[in-house]
Scaffold this active site. Structure first.
Site, PDB file in Angstrom:
ATOM      1  N   PRO A 145       0.773  -1.246   0.000  1.00 39.54           N
ATOM      2  CG  PRO A 145       0.033  -0.926   2.201  1.00 39.54           C
ATOM      3  CD  PRO A 145       0.738  -1.920   1.306  1.00 39.54           C
ATOM      4  CB  CYS A 146       3.148   2.777  -2.449  1.00 44.76           C
ATOM      5  SG  CYS A 146       2.251   2.498  -3.978  1.00 44.76           S
ATOM      6  CG  HIS A 147      -2.920   3.642  -1.179  1.00 42.92           C
ATOM      7  ND1 HIS A 147      -2.624   2.287  -1.294  1.00 42.92           N
ATOM      8  CD2 HIS A 147      -3.947   3.728  -0.286  1.00 42.92           C
ATOM      9  CE1 HIS A 147      -3.439   1.604  -0.516  1.00 42.92           C
ATOM     10  NE2 HIS A 147      -4.247   2.441   0.111  1.00 42.92           N
TER      11      HIS A 147
END
Length: 179
Positions: A145-147
């Site tokens: 989950p780089c967001h």
């Protein structure tokens, strides 16, 4: 886009393109695990082109990803999802990149972390810019989950996945609304 290294090219590749509430999502895997995701785009062909870029040959295999597809579809309907148990293959990335992405997988749905905080967790306290560089090459957005990584001042920073920072904002809003 993650480059596929020569050792990986000897593997069997399989993929799935499926519809979510936000558009067409793509998954690419090999015998070693999930290799690449493509966040939703408006057109199935665009998702297929992104997911298969640089891959010598891949076969459609939607049944392989059935459970993961259902989780992703649920996610885009606004339901909390945990992708931390999905088998991933991070070949082609450096040890540092794999280390950062592994730590990032522990950030839970609806939470955020700053680039600086992630750097500290990785024992690289002055490495916020290096963390940003790793986020830019994350081959598995949503699954890793780089967001959920934001700037120290609370602003979103950048997002290199399909849809750019607007997609990042929508994903964070979706998660915040569900908790």
């Amino acid at each position: 886009m993650m480059k596929i290294n020569p050792m990986t090219q000897q593997q069997n590749y399989f993929y799935s393109i499926f519809k979510t509430h936000w558009g067409w999502f793509g998954l690419l895997g090999s015998d070693k695990g999930l290799i690449r995701t493509c966040l939703p785009t408006a057109f199935k062909e665009a998702t297929q082109q992104r997911i298969l870029s640089g891959i010598p040959a891949a076969v459609p295999a939607p049944k392989t990803f059935r459970q993961l597809e259902e989780q992703i579809i649920s996610y885009y309907k606004g339901h909390p999802a945990d992708f931390s148990s999905a088998a991933v293959c991070l070949e082609g990335l450096t040890e540092f990149q794999r280390h950062i992405l592994t730590i990032l997988r522990t950030i839970k749905y609806g939470q955020t972390i700053t680039y600086s905080e992630l750097a500290r967790l990785a024992d690289c306290p002055r490495g916020a810019r290096a963390i940003g560089a790793v986020m830019a090459v994350n081959p598995l957005p949503l699954i890793i989950p780089c967001h959920r990584v934001i700037k120290q001042d609370g602003s979103l920073g950048y997002f290199s996945a399909a849809g750019g920072v607007d997609t990042k904002k929508r994903m964070l809003e979706l998660e915040k609304a569900a908790i």
